[in-house]
Design an enzyme around this catalytic site. Structure first.
Site, PDB file in Angstrom:
ATOM      1  CG  ASN A   1      -1.854  -1.241   1.073  1.00 30.47           C
ATOM      2  OD1 ASN A   1      -2.261  -1.399   0.055  1.00 30.47           O
ATOM      3  ND2 ASN A   1      -2.229  -1.913   2.402  1.00 30.47           N
ATOM      4  NE  ARG A   2       1.367   3.430  -5.357  1.00 25.45           N
ATOM      5  CZ  ARG A   2       2.137   2.795  -6.200  1.00 25.45           C
ATOM      6  NH1 ARG A   2       3.421   2.964  -5.975  1.00 25.45           N
ATOM      7  NH2 ARG A   2       1.643   2.458  -7.290  1.00 25.45           N
TER       8      ARG A   2
END
Ligand SMILES: Cc1cc2nc3c(=O)[nH]c(=O)nc-3n(C[C@H](O)[C@H](O)[C@H](O)COP(=O)(O)O)c2cc1C
Length: 193
Positions: free
Chosen positions: A171-172
């Protein structure tokens, strides 16, 4: 990835990640993009190959090139590596720049295949050339000699004062750990992704 997972010495940590990338089959793990800036602050970036990792990061080039003009005027540089293997990683380096010794440049020159040596002698890197034929003719004129290293060809060492080790996460929400030189050692801090 947390502070305790990394070597207290960022040069050793870079060596470890570089070795891991190579062992995992990364195609050209030694490729790094080096950014320089002219005296006026005009930036310029290009890939070179890391050819040494000791107290700094070493690459070889033409001392008459545009990048060399930049670092002779403004001896600072930033470099960045990017690897997909064994996991998604980026390492950023910032430092001052110094020429390698002539002995170091000679030693590396001696490892280059004769054809590469001839090309380096024939090509005045970053100068405008009328056409490919000019380069071909200059190389042909050298025959099958094994030319000595020209004075205008040699190495630079980026002597780092900052590193950043980046590792991709879900999710970065990536990990970023920055090393800043502090006295004889390094201070490590986490940055928001
Ligand atoms: C993957 C890769 C590696 C390269 N390695 C070097 C190198 O080690 N030394 C070098 O002078 N140029 C290297 N080059 C060429 C440079 O990117 C650049 O074209 C050249 O050095 C001239 O840059 P300058 O005009 O900014 O000085 C490499 C290019 C690529 C794509």
């Amino acid at each position: 990835m947390d502070v305790g997972d990394l070597d207290p010495d960022p040069l050793r940590q870079l060596d470890e990640w570089f070795g891991a990338a190579r062992a995992a089959g990364e195609t050209m793990p030694e490729a790094m993009c080096v950014a320089t800036a002219s005296r006026d602050g005009e930036p310029s970036a290009r890939y070179v190959l890391m050819r040494g990792l000791d107290e700094g990061v070493v690459f070889f080039t033409d001392y008459g090139s545009d990048k060399a003009r930049d670092v002779e005027e403004n001896p600072r540089a930033a470099a960045v590596f990017h690897w997909r293997l064994p996991v998604h990683r980026q390492v950023r380096v910032r430092g001052t720049v110094a020429r390698t010794t002539t002995e170091e440049s000679d030693r590396y020159w001696a490892t280059r295949p004769p054809g590469s040596r001839r090309s380096a002698v024939a090509s005045h890197q970053s100068s405008v050339v009328a056409g490919r034929h000019v380069l071909d003719a200059a190389v042909a004129a050298l025959g099958d000699t094994e030319p000595a290293r020209p004075d205008r060809w040699g190495g630079y060492r980026i002597l780092p004062w900052a590193f950043e080790f980046w590792e991709g996460r879900e999710n970065r929400l990536h990990d970023r750990l920055r090393y800043l030189r502090e006295g004889d050692g390094w201070r490590v801090e986490r940055l928001s992704p």
